[in-house]
Design an enzyme around this catalytic site. Structure first.
Site, PDB file in Angstrom:
ATOM      1  CG  ASP A  71      23.232  52.385 -45.493  1.00 35.57           C
ATOM      2  OD1 ASP A  71      22.857  51.548 -44.659  1.00 35.57           O
ATOM      3  OD2 ASP A  71      23.532  53.554 -45.192  1.00 35.57           O
ATOM      4  CG  ASP A  96      19.423  54.952 -40.650  1.00 33.91           C
ATOM      5  OD1 ASP A  96      18.524  55.807 -40.686  1.00 33.91           O
ATOM      6  OD2 ASP A  96      19.288  53.839 -40.110  1.00 33.91           O
TER       7      ASP A  96
END
Length: 218
Positions: free
Chosen positions: A11, A13
């Site tokens: 991922d 953020d």
């Protein structure tokens, strides 16, 4: 080549980039701009990692659908005004470089838009490490497995040889839906208790612990 995993998907953020706080502040500021009820920090944090439409439906349920473009414009205004000040979590770039040196295929599955991710990859200098990436405006949003399924198809890797690393329950649920192992990091958006409830392989509290786990398990 990695002993256990051939493909490691990150991922962005809250996992690679220390941006969760900026996202929360931007959601809240956009609500103020539009005269809407401001969500709690907990509610705003929960939607990090989702596609923008899903995030707005949860964070700002009072927002009429026709007002989404204005909300998106105000959110991006606030986020982009400060995103140049954001930094990678300490040591994460080195962990990514080490994985690359081991011969791992690397990917990104993110709730960011394609424009946003390309901007982040360029700004961070990490773009060259990733073999394939998927964004929320290109396929179904997390926790739907589409991002991971498309990455695995593109790179020719099976689910049992794939690892998803993320800071939200959305990431871990996406991994489970795709039949992929999940590794949680609790230094991003969602609290450790919520992440552990999804039964990841492990839940690490710091970037240093993440690096140690990767070196011990890959």
């Amino acid at each position: 080549m990695a002993e256990r995993f051939d493909l490691v998907v990150f991922d962005w953020d809250g996992t690679v980039l220390d941006s969760a706080g900026a996202i929360v502040r931007s959601i809240m500021a956009a609500c103020v701009d539009l005269g809407l009820p401001v969500p709690t920090e907990e509610r705003a944090r929960y939607v990090i990692g989702l596609g923008l439409g899903d995030a707005l439906r949860h964070a700002v349920p009072e927002l009429e659908v026709e007002a989404y473009p204005r909300m998106v414009e105000r959110y991006r205004h606030h986020y982009l005004s400060s995103d140049h000040e954001l930094s990678l979590f300490p040591g994460v770039a080195e962990s990514i470089a080490w994985l690359s040196e081991q011969g791992c295929l690397l990917g990104v599955a993110t709730g960011k838009s394609r424009v946003g991710l390309n901007r982040a990859l360029t700004h961070s200098g990490l773009g060259a490490y990733f073999h394939a990436t998927r964004c929320a405006d290109e396929c179904f949003s997390k926790p739907h497995p589409a991002m991971l399924e498309q990455l695995m198809d593109e790179l020719g890797v099976t689910p049992e040889r794939t690892l998803m690393i993320g800071d939200t329950t959305h990431d871990l649920q996406m991994a489970r839906n795709a039949g992929v192992a999940g590794l949680a990091v609790s230094f991003g958006a969602h609290p450790a208790a919520a992440l552990r409830a999804e039964q990841p392989l492990a839940c690490v509290a710091t970037p240093e612990e993440l690096d140690r786990w990767l070196r011990a398990n890959l």
